[in-house]
Design a protein around this motif. Structure first.
Motif: not given
Length: 81
Positions: A38-40, A44-48, A52-53
């Motif tokens: 989900k957070f790789h 995932n282009s979210d800034a954080d 998180k990853f």
């Protein structure tokens, strides 16, 4: 001056992975895979997402090592330092 308790700011590795403290290694592994996908940063282009990853990877490393997990359960993240 108001200071925050170190216990309040400590990372809850169980919460990060979404598992219970009594979870076994298999449950932790499954939760890690799900969260890591989900957070790789590649997915995932979210800034954080990258932070998180890294946090998820750190939680997995601690919780799948019996010695580190025991120290974490006793002393929290400070026990690792």
């Amino acid at each position: 001056p108001h200071t925050t308790s170190p216990l309040l700011s400590r990372k809850d590795f169980y919460k990060i992975l979404g598992v219970a403290p009594e979870s076994n290694e298999d449950e932790i592994k499954k939760a890690y895979r799900k969260m890591a996908l989900k957070f790789h940063p590649d997915k995932n282009s979210d800034a954080d997402a990258e932070d998180k990853f890294k946090e998820i990877a750190e939680a997995y490393e601690i919780l799948t090592d019996p010695k580190k997990r025991s120290i974490y359960d006793q002393f929290g993240e400070e026990g690792e330092k």
